[in-house]
Scaffold this active site. Structure first.
Site, PDB file in Angstrom:
ATOM      1  CG  HIS A 148      39.388 -27.213 -23.541  1.00 40.35           C
ATOM      2  ND1 HIS A 148      38.165 -27.833 -23.512  1.00 40.35           N
ATOM      3  CD2 HIS A 148      39.525 -26.720 -24.791  1.00 40.35           C
ATOM      4  CE1 HIS A 148      37.589 -27.726 -24.693  1.00 40.35           C
ATOM      5  NE2 HIS A 148      38.394 -27.061 -25.490  1.00 40.35           N
ATOM      6  CG  HIS A 172      36.218 -24.840 -30.053  1.00 36.83           C
ATOM      7  ND1 HIS A 172      35.006 -25.455 -29.839  1.00 36.83           N
ATOM      8  CD2 HIS A 172      36.897 -24.959 -28.883  1.00 36.83           C
ATOM      9  CE1 HIS A 172      34.966 -25.931 -28.606  1.00 36.83           C
ATOM     10  NE2 HIS A 172      36.097 -25.644 -28.011  1.00 36.83           N
ATOM     11  NE  ARG A 250      26.748 -18.690 -23.722  1.00 35.91           N
ATOM     12  CZ  ARG A 250      27.752 -19.394 -24.243  1.00 35.91           C
ATOM     13  NH1 ARG A 250      27.501 -20.456 -24.996  1.00 35.91           N
ATOM     14  NH2 ARG A 250      29.005 -19.035 -24.014  1.00 35.91           N
ATOM     15  CB  CYS A 300      23.737 -14.510 -21.465  1.00 34.95           C
ATOM     16  SG  CYS A 300      25.427 -14.901 -21.950  1.00 34.95           S
ATOM     17  CE1 TYR A 451      29.152 -16.366 -19.128  1.00 29.70           C
ATOM     18  CE2 TYR A 451      30.185 -18.358 -18.303  1.00 29.70           C
ATOM     19  CZ  TYR A 451      29.382 -17.723 -19.224  1.00 29.70           C
ATOM     20  OH  TYR A 451      28.800 -18.445 -20.238  1.00 29.70           O
TER      21      TYR A 451
END
Length: 746
Positions: A148, A172, A250, A300, A451
């Site tokens: 997580h 979420h 972000r 990003c 990522y």
């Protein structure tokens, strides 16, 4: 009174026994997993089947536990009653299965056990087996902790409901997150603890975001908690350096609170490969080491993700427009200086090598090409970069404490952050507190999972370990402002000054202006580039647009790795013909660093192709037609003439890297690296402004509108935006008309 669940399980076991050979059932597996606390021993049975790795768990992490039933002899040795008695007494030290509600009041899956809230609360953050609840279900998240993002943060909900936290961390509330949690389901909350609505009593928790900073209202917010927002297009590249208050935000969690009066006491810990640790205060960094300034973009990996969603397919993540990128001047100390001072000794890469006598690390030297720099922030975020990048004398990696001549704002890492120019912003860790030199990448979710990018065919569950983590960014560009017709003729394009259309429509100017950029995102109510003419000045609508209808376009281009932008190509007719934009000369801005870390702004002026105007034979009675794009591009009927054109921009860097033509070729379910050609459709239309005393068909003027959706700066009607996003499965119905409220991943 026998409970319903054990009877069901024991009966199933007896039926299996009747069907199978005895050797197969020496030890049998229950169809549904049981919680670990139902075992007679805290250790797994030696004959357990090998576990299948969980798709979200990093390599080496434990997958969700699969419990086993007791030996069959225990279940069947004394008949059904004895079987149930033995089964119900398993795990005396753990929570007992409670009497289930009668069939008439509890019709939930009978194969799963029921738990009382009092027993669930024992599995809190201090427990070796933390549980959470959601609605009326119980989940053992022991193995989810490692996978997580944020790790320990989820433990705040252990022993209780996770729902109040998800109501705060709205990011979420996405189907793919719910699917992950579902894999850890172990049972239901006992009916005795449920209210008339079938749910337990609501819980209240302290809002961890209560101390977050106040943000500029001009930012387009995607999620409020944690805050993720981008500047509107009219503000994005108005200046070479993005103002601090408009720099895109972000976050994965809340903003850590650091006492400004004690900021200089903030500690940075550095751990070397041999385990030796050295600490520096922020004051140490400011006073003991040279200060450097570097102007660099942070972008990003999900920038323009909304483009990929609309043009290729559904993506998991925040539906960024073109604004998840900003440019700033950073002030701080070089990471390489700090690592040398801390005692890191690296093999000199410039030493000559000879056959049979290659340069190799000595006992006190390490090979920079084999190590990584792991960064950790105060809020538990972690990421890493190759050590070679950190030590590159031209790499300009900073530990920054200043931004655009001011103290680093809280939203952007106060009091200290890493700035890794040319790399994805996910590696520029904010609120930096620890650095570790390691022989492996950071083990965080953000390094090992989120990522990364994959092939278009790899689907929703790719092989995460096979793909490399995103570091240097590919080349990209975007359109941020468009002016058409009278906006250009009357000098309303800021960087063209107050003069009329240039004699050479393809010759642009880089004149700076402090006046407000008047692109479509700034036009209130209507979506036209030009204001509707008043009755006194209206003229009949011609059958086509003028042959010399001017257009002015602006935007940004950027490439990672310090590669400079050498060319920006613009097409006004969907890619049939091309011309080059003029690159804005921002060289007067100092402190640009050793390489091209900043973005390149571009400007273009040209003449639009002639387009046929829609007539009254095309119905425009729907809200979309009258208030939206109002354009017909021939998609619905081959007999209809084309009334729209598509603007396209693509950039090329000094290594001759250029952008791919289509998002379909680079599609990935995470929506990372959406760098295909940026397209903006524009359409001419006639709008009635009253007859003004003239006859039928008069009193109309030419305006322009765009079919572009949310996120690219050109606003569409709210209902159109929501509907388009809903069709893509990105958002559910929303009552506030803000398509930017999409819930998503990272």
């Amino acid at each position: 009174m026998a409970t319903r669940t054990p009877i069901h399980t024991a009966t199933r076991a007896l039926r299996q026994f009747a069907r199978r050979d005895a050797p197969e059932l020496a030890v049998c597996r229950l169809t549904q997993p049981l919680p670990r606390s139902l075992h007679t021993s805290g250790r797994r049975a030696s004959n357990d089947t090998a576990r299948v790795p969980h798709p979200k768990a990093p390599t080496g992490r434990r997958p969700p536990f699969q419990a086993r039933a007791a030996p069959l002899s225990l279940l069947v040795g004394g008949g059904l009653a004895a079987s149930f008695l033995a089964y119900s007494q398993l795990g005396e030290d753990g929570p007992r299965l409670q009497d289930a509600a009668p069939t008439s009041t509890d019709d939930r899956d009978p194969s799963l056990p029921r738990f009382r809230l009092a027993d669930i609360r024992k599995h809190d953050a201090s427990s070796s087996e933390p549980w959470v609840t959601l609605e009326d279900k119980v989940y053992d998240i022991t193995d989810w902790i490692a996978a997580h993002p944020g790790g320990d943060v989820i433990l705040r909900a252990a022993g209780a409901s996770i729902e109040p936290y998800w109501n705060i961390f709205t990011i979420h509330k996405a189907p793919h997150v719910r699917e992950i949690l579902q894999q850890y389901l172990i049972g239901f909350i006992d009916a005795a603890d449920l209210g008339p609505d079938g749910l337990p009593a609501a819980e209240t928790i302290e809002d961890p975001f209560v101390d977050d900073p106040i943000r500029d209202p001009r930012l387009i917010t995607h999620t409020a908690k944690p805050r993720n927002a981008e500047p509107p297009n009219e503000e994005l590249d108005r200046t070479f350096r993005t103002p601090n208050e408009l720099f895109y935000v972000r976050h994965h969690m809340w903003v850590p609170v650091v006492d400004e009066a004690k900021a200089d006491e903030h500690l940075l810990s550095i751990e070397l490969p041999d385990g030796e640790t050295k600490q520096y205060t922020l004051e140490d960094l400011k006073t003991r080491f040279p200060t450097h300034r570097v102007t660099a973009v942070l972008q990003c990996s999900g920038n323009r993700r909304n483009d990929m969603t609309r043009h290729a397919g559904k993506t998991n993540g925040l539906q960024w427009g073109v604004g998840a990128i900003s440019n700033a001047e950073w002030e701080g100390v070089r990471l390489s200086d700090i690592l040398v001072d801390a005692g890191l000794k690296v093999l000199d890469a410039t030493l000559p090598t000879r056959k049979g006598n290659s340069a190799s690390p000595s006992d006190d030297q390490v090979d920079a090409n084999a190590l990584h720099v792991q960064f950790t922030g105060l809020e538990a975020y972690g990421a890493s970069i190759p050590l070679a990048k950190a030590l590159d004398p031209r790499g300009d990696v900073l530990l920054a404490f200043g931004m655009n001549g001011e103290t680093l704002p809280r939203d952007h890492g106060f009091p200290l952050r890493a700035v890794v120019p040319g790399h994805v912003a996910a590696r520029s860790v904010k609120w930096l507190s620890k650095i570790v030199i390691s022989d492996e990448e950071s083990t965080s979710q953000w390094q090992r999972r989120d990522y990364k990018s994959f092939g278009p065919n790899e689907g929703a569950n790719p092989d995460w370990d096979r793909a490399v983590s995103i570091q240097e960014m590919p080349v990209t560009s975007a359109i941020t402002g468009v002016w058409v017709g009278d906006c250009v003729r009357r000098g309303r394009v800021p960087w063209m000054g107050s003069s009329s259309t240039p004699s050479n429509p393809h010759q642009t100017t880089t004149q700076n202006s402090s006046s407000r950029i008047l692109d479509m995102a700034a036009v209130p109510k209507k979506i036209g580039f030009t204001p509707e003419p008043s009755p006194a000045t209206t003229t009949p609508c011609p059958p086509t647009t003028p042959p010399d209808e001017p257009i002015a376009v602006q935007g940004y281009a950027y490439s990672g790795g310090g590669r400079a932008i050498t060319r920006v190509d613009v097409s006004l007719d969907g890619g049939k013909t091309w011309d080059q934009a003029e690159l804005v000369n921002d060289s007067q801005n100092k402190c640009t660093g050793n390489k091209s870390w900043a973005w390149t702004r571009w400007r273009y002026v040209g003449a639009l192709p002639i387009l046929t105007l829609p007539t009254t034979t095309f119905p425009q009675t729907s809200p979309t037609a009258e208030r939206g794009s109002g354009c017909h591009d021939g998609a619905s009927s081959k007999t209809k003439p084309k009334h729209c054109t598509t603007l396209i921009v693509k950039a090329t860097d000094d290594a001759y890297n250029t952008q791919p033509e289509s998002h379909r070729g680079i599609y990935n379910v995470r929506g990372n690296l959406a760098t295909a050609w940026h397209r903006v459709k524009i359409c001419p239309r006639c709008t009635g402004t009253g007859d003004g005393g003239v006859g039928e068909g008069k009193g109309k003027g030419l305006t322009w509108s765009t079919g572009e959706t949310y996120g690219c700066g050109f606003r569409k009607e709210a209902e159109e935006v929501r509907e388009g996003m809903r069709r893509q499965g990105v958002v559910g119905a929303s009552s506030d008309g803000n398509a930017g409220s999409a819930e998503g991943g990272k």
